[in-house]
Write an enzyme that holds these catalytic residues in place. Structure first.
Site, mmCIF file in Angstrom:
data_model
loop_
_atom_site.group_PDB
_atom_site.id
_atom_site.type_symbol
_atom_site.label_atom_id
_atom_site.label_comp_id
_atom_site.label_asym_id
_atom_site.label_seq_id
_atom_site.Cartn_x
_atom_site.Cartn_y
_atom_site.Cartn_z
ATOM 1 N N ASN A 1 10.296 34.301 75.742
ATOM 2 C CA ASN A 1 8.972 34.005 75.174
ATOM 3 C C ASN A 1 8.402 32.725 75.768
ATOM 4 O O ASN A 1 7.743 31.943 75.085
ATOM 5 C CB ASN A 1 9.068 33.876 73.642
ATOM 6 N N ASN B 1 16.319 31.769 77.858
ATOM 7 C CA ASN B 1 16.305 33.059 78.563
ATOM 8 C C ASN B 1 14.881 33.461 78.970
ATOM 9 O O ASN B 1 14.681 34.538 79.527
ATOM 10 C CB ASN B 1 16.956 34.169 77.714
ATOM 11 N N PHE C 1 16.313 25.148 69.488
ATOM 12 C CA PHE C 1 15.024 25.799 69.221
ATOM 13 C C PHE C 1 15.073 27.304 69.481
ATOM 14 O O PHE C 1 14.203 28.023 68.996
ATOM 15 C CB PHE C 1 13.931 25.247 70.159
ATOM 16 N N TYR D 1 12.444 37.025 58.922
ATOM 17 C CA TYR D 1 12.472 35.796 59.735
ATOM 18 C C TYR D 1 12.965 34.623 58.899
ATOM 19 O O TYR D 1 13.866 33.883 59.299
ATOM 20 C CB TYR D 1 11.072 35.507 60.308
ATOM 21 N N SER E 1 12.444 26.058 58.994
ATOM 22 C CA SER E 1 11.025 26.278 58.723
ATOM 23 C C SER E 1 10.764 26.157 57.236
ATOM 24 O O SER E 1 11.625 26.517 56.410
ATOM 25 C CB SER E 1 10.677 27.693 59.196
ATOM 26 N N LYS F 1 16.502 32.103 58.982
ATOM 27 C CA LYS F 1 16.553 30.629 58.970
ATOM 28 C C LYS F 1 17.455 30.149 57.838
ATOM 29 O O LYS F 1 18.239 29.212 58.016
ATOM 30 C CB LYS F 1 15.137 30.057 58.816
ATOM 31 N N TYR G 1 7.208 26.457 73.188
ATOM 32 C CA TYR G 1 6.124 25.565 72.740
ATOM 33 C C TYR G 1 6.676 24.223 72.254
ATOM 34 O O TYR G 1 6.361 23.158 72.812
ATOM 35 C CB TYR G 1 5.334 26.283 71.633
ATOM 36 N N ILE G 2 7.506 24.241 71.226
ATOM 37 C CA ILE G 2 7.980 22.965 70.676
ATOM 38 C C ILE G 2 9.043 22.365 71.598
ATOM 39 O O ILE G 2 9.072 21.157 71.849
ATOM 40 C CB ILE G 2 8.523 23.169 69.242
ATOM 41 N N TYR H 1 10.131 22.679 59.561
ATOM 42 C CA TYR H 1 8.778 22.404 60.047
ATOM 43 C C TYR H 1 7.749 23.075 59.148
ATOM 44 O O TYR H 1 7.943 24.218 58.732
ATOM 45 C CB TYR H 1 8.530 22.979 61.442
HETATM 46 P P1 NAD Z 1 8.815 29.607 71.263
HETATM 47 O O1 NAD Z 1 8.940 31.082 71.181
HETATM 48 O O2 NAD Z 1 7.663 29.031 72.008
HETATM 49 O O3 NAD Z 1 10.156 28.976 71.854
HETATM 50 C C1 NAD Z 1 11.411 29.574 71.661
HETATM 51 C C2 NAD Z 1 12.135 29.547 73.005
HETATM 52 O O4 NAD Z 1 13.426 30.123 72.836
HETATM 53 C C3 NAD Z 1 11.416 30.348 74.095
HETATM 54 O O5 NAD Z 1 11.362 29.579 75.274
HETATM 55 C C4 NAD Z 1 12.291 31.594 74.277
HETATM 56 O O6 NAD Z 1 12.232 32.079 75.592
HETATM 57 C C5 NAD Z 1 13.651 31.040 73.900
HETATM 58 N N1 NAD Z 1 14.604 32.053 73.390
HETATM 59 C C6 NAD Z 1 14.391 32.988 72.427
HETATM 60 N N2 NAD Z 1 15.511 33.709 72.208
HETATM 61 C C7 NAD Z 1 16.460 33.195 73.039
HETATM 62 C C8 NAD Z 1 17.820 33.499 73.283
HETATM 63 N N3 NAD Z 1 18.429 34.508 72.617
HETATM 64 N N4 NAD Z 1 18.492 32.784 74.208
HETATM 65 C C9 NAD Z 1 17.894 31.774 74.884
HETATM 66 N N5 NAD Z 1 16.604 31.450 74.706
HETATM 67 C C10 NAD Z 1 15.890 32.143 73.785
HETATM 68 O O7 NAD Z 1 8.831 29.063 69.752
HETATM 69 P P2 NAD Z 1 8.473 27.617 69.185
HETATM 70 O O8 NAD Z 1 7.191 27.714 68.462
HETATM 71 O O9 NAD Z 1 8.659 26.597 70.232
HETATM 72 O O10 NAD Z 1 9.608 27.496 68.078
HETATM 73 C C11 NAD Z 1 10.852 26.876 68.361
HETATM 74 C C12 NAD Z 1 11.738 26.975 67.137
HETATM 75 O O11 NAD Z 1 11.081 26.384 66.020
HETATM 76 C C13 NAD Z 1 12.075 28.415 66.724
HETATM 77 O O12 NAD Z 1 13.411 28.448 66.296
HETATM 78 C C14 NAD Z 1 11.149 28.666 65.560
HETATM 79 O O13 NAD Z 1 11.673 29.603 64.649
HETATM 80 C C15 NAD Z 1 11.070 27.285 64.927
HETATM 81 N N6 NAD Z 1 9.834 27.083 64.163
HETATM 82 C C16 NAD Z 1 8.623 27.256 64.769
HETATM 83 C C17 NAD Z 1 7.455 27.094 64.037
HETATM 84 C C18 NAD Z 1 6.111 27.327 64.672
HETATM 85 O O14 NAD Z 1 5.139 27.510 63.921
HETATM 86 N N7 NAD Z 1 5.982 27.313 65.986
HETATM 87 C C19 NAD Z 1 7.529 26.730 62.681
HETATM 88 C C20 NAD Z 1 8.790 26.559 62.110
HETATM 89 C C21 NAD Z 1 9.946 26.729 62.860
HETATM 90 C C1 WQD Z 2 -2.235 29.657 58.448
HETATM 91 C C2 WQD Z 2 -3.397 30.036 57.532
HETATM 92 C C3 WQD Z 2 -3.535 32.403 57.086
HETATM 93 C C4 WQD Z 2 -4.463 33.571 61.218
HETATM 94 C C5 WQD Z 2 3.520 30.866 59.845
HETATM 95 C C6 WQD Z 2 4.898 31.334 59.495
HETATM 96 C C7 WQD Z 2 5.794 30.161 59.227
HETATM 97 C C8 WQD Z 2 5.763 29.152 60.373
HETATM 98 C C9 WQD Z 2 4.369 28.795 60.754
HETATM 99 C C10 WQD Z 2 7.594 29.621 61.835
HETATM 100 C C11 WQD Z 2 -3.033 31.082 56.471
HETATM 101 C C12 WQD Z 2 -4.751 31.925 57.859
HETATM 102 C C13 WQD Z 2 -4.172 32.853 60.074
HETATM 103 C C14 WQD Z 2 -5.731 34.219 61.311
HETATM 104 C C15 WQD Z 2 -6.297 33.353 59.136
HETATM 105 N N1 WQD Z 2 6.364 29.676 61.557
HETATM 106 N N2 WQD Z 2 -5.073 32.740 59.051
HETATM 107 N N3 WQD Z 2 -6.598 34.078 60.257
HETATM 108 O O1 WQD Z 2 1.342 31.777 57.767
HETATM 109 O O2 WQD Z 2 1.294 29.296 57.215
HETATM 110 O O3 WQD Z 2 2.989 30.145 58.737
HETATM 111 O O4 WQD Z 2 3.591 29.982 60.965
HETATM 112 O O5 WQD Z 2 8.494 29.213 61.172
HETATM 113 O O6 WQD Z 2 7.062 30.670 59.024
HETATM 114 O O7 WQD Z 2 4.812 32.144 58.328
HETATM 115 O O8 WQD Z 2 0.662 30.044 59.527
HETATM 116 O O9 WQD Z 2 -1.023 29.917 61.286
HETATM 117 O O10 WQD Z 2 -0.231 32.208 60.548
HETATM 118 O O11 WQD Z 2 -1.655 30.854 58.991
HETATM 119 O O12 WQD Z 2 -7.128 33.257 58.203
HETATM 120 O O13 WQD Z 2 -6.032 34.899 62.284
HETATM 121 O O14 WQD Z 2 -4.421 30.638 58.339
HETATM 122 O O15 WQD Z 2 -3.903 33.364 56.131
HETATM 123 O O16 WQD Z 2 -3.762 30.763 55.316
HETATM 124 P P1 WQD Z 2 1.534 30.387 58.200
HETATM 125 P P2 WQD Z 2 -0.550 30.801 60.194
#
Ligand code: NAD
Ligand code: WQD
Length: 346
Positions: free
Chosen positions: A35, A32, A80, A148, A124, A152, A11-12, A176
């Site tokens: 996801n 890989n 990522f 998780y 995160s 981090k 995604y990101i 983030y």
């Molecule tokens: P995502 O799952 O969409 O992307 C992660 C990518 O990494 C995927 O394409 C997956 O196939 C790949 N991947 C996973 N394990 C792997 C491995 N062992 N080797 C090679 N590729 C691998 O997730 P995202 O939402 O794009 O998040 C990207 C990063 O940002 C992650 O590290 C996540 O923890 C961090 N992050 C995401 C959020 C969020 O809410 N989306 C918030 C904070 C931090």
């Molecule tokens: C947002 C708000 C829920 C779903 C998570 C991870 C965090 C980061 C971002 C990776 C909260 C409410 C949610 C639903 C709801 N990811 N909610 N019904 O929990 O802030 O953060 O994602 O690093 O580590 O913990 O995000 O989108 O799950 O929830 O009411 O079906 O929406 O209770 O208040 P969160 P979220």
């Protein structure tokens, strides 16, 4: 010279590829696809009119990483790749420590061995744990409350130790808040497998009719309307922050060769405010029902953005309306995500 983007098909990562390609940099994606779907990368090329180099592989495979970094003369890495589902991390912590901690250790070892010592890491806001004060500054204590989040924090600590051990390293840690939204083309966006864990993709699937209603997890928090408040940030703003952070690495002195910065907007919105905003952005109803609180959730979480402004000269420009309308555009064009496209190509 190229930049290696691990997890670049996700995604990101896919949005980051667009931003980096558009700024003229050459990008190698290492993923890989555990996801993600390679279709996202075709779309990145369609949006930018530029080609990517794509290497399928796992970050836990150090020798392949070394070969790839040498083959493409990589100068730095945006990292990522990893697993990101909080609930799953409690059920299968070993998978999270393996992918996120051991995987990053292998990546850093490969970088060290090939002399590539510039890194941006996806951390995160979850590393802060329960906020003791708001907005969250980077100096807030680090106390994650799930596996998780601990992966981090372990990686952050590993990076700080590494940077301190060798002044050739340049490391940017980006924390983030809640990334949402999609590229304005509607060609790339968030495509969760199965039932979405996060609020925005769930709301979007309710609006398209794929799910009947949203479960709102609790309305008895000490917030404006009783529902949880979060700092939602448009994914395109987020990846623009990565570009600024990557450029900053080259300017860091060896005496101060790493930084940790929040990427958020500084604004908090409640679950019900998100529902209303999405209804306005999509012109669709989003039925909901209030259910029990979800365990592990905090009432409020939003960023102090001053450090990002001062250090990176970066602020988020896009508002909640943009986040909702861009998400809607993406799900309308791709109601089944990337799967439909890749199935038809099989
Ligand atoms: P995502 O799952 O969409 O992307 C992660 C990518 O990494 C995927 O394409 C997956 O196939 C790949 N991947 C996973 N394990 C792997 C491995 N062992 N080797 C090679 N590729 C691998 O997730 P995202 O939402 O794009 O998040 C990207 C990063 O940002 C992650 O590290 C996540 O923890 C961090 N992050 C995401 C959020 C969020 O809410 N989306 C918030 C904070 C931090
Ligand atoms: C947002 C708000 C829920 C779903 C998570 C991870 C965090 C980061 C971002 C990776 C909260 C409410 C949610 C639903 C709801 N990811 N909610 N019904 O929990 O802030 O953060 O994602 O690093 O580590 O913990 O995000 O989108 O799950 O929830 O009411 O079906 O929406 O209770 O208040 P969160 P979220």
């Amino acid at each position: 010279m190229s930049i290696l983007i691990t997890g670049g098909a996700g995604y990101i990562g896919s949005h980051c590829c667009v931003s980096f390609l558009e700024s003229g940099l050459d990008v190698v994606v290492f993923d890989n696809f555990s996801n993600s779907n390679p279709e996202s990368l075709k779309r990145v090329e369609q949006i930018t009119g530029r080609s990517l180099k794509i290497e399928q592989g796992d970050i836990r495979d150090q020798s392949t990483l070394e070969t790839v970094m040498k083959r493409h003369a990589c100068e730095g890495v945006i990292h990522f790749a990893g697993l990101k589902a909080v609930g799953e991390s409690s059920q299968d912590p070993l998978a999270y420590y393996d992918n996120n901690v051991i995987g990053t250790h292998r990546l850093l070892s490969a970088m060290d061995a090939t002399g590539v010592r510039k890194l941006i890491f996806s951390s995160s806001a979850t590393v802060y744990g329960e906020p003791k004060s708001l907005p969250l500054t980077e100096e807030h204590s680090l106390n994650p409350v799930n596996p998780y989040g601990r992966t981090k924090l372990f990686v952050e600590d590993m990076l700080r130790d590494l940077a301190a051990s060798n002044s050739e390293w340049r490391v940017g840690i980006l924390r983030y808040f809640n990334p949402v939204g999609a590229h304005s083309s509607g060609l790339i966006g968030e495509d969760p497998l199965g039932v979405p864990n996060n609020l925005m993709p769930f709301i979007a699937q309710v609006a398209t009719g794929r799910r009947e209603r949203l479960n709102v997890f609790g309305d008895d928090y000490p917030t404006r309307d009783g529902t949880g408040v979060r700092d939602y940030i448009h994914v395109v703003d987020l990846v623009e922050g990565h570009l600024q952070a990557y450029e900053k690495l080259a300017k860091l002195p060896s005496s101060s060769n790493s930084f940790s910065v929040n990427l958020g907007t500084g604004n908090g919105y409640s679950v019900l405010e998100m529902v209303k905003a999405f209804e306005r952005g999509s012109n669709q109803p989003v039925p909901y029902e209030v259910v029990e609180r979800r365990s592990g959730d905090v009432a409020e979480c939003y960023a102090d953005t001053q450090k990002a402004e001062e250090l990176l000269a970066w602020t988020a420009d896009r508002n909640l309306g943009d986040m909702c309308s861009d998400t809607w555009h993406w799900v309308r064009k791709n109601p089944l995500g990337y799967a439909a496209e890749s199935d038809s190509n099989d």
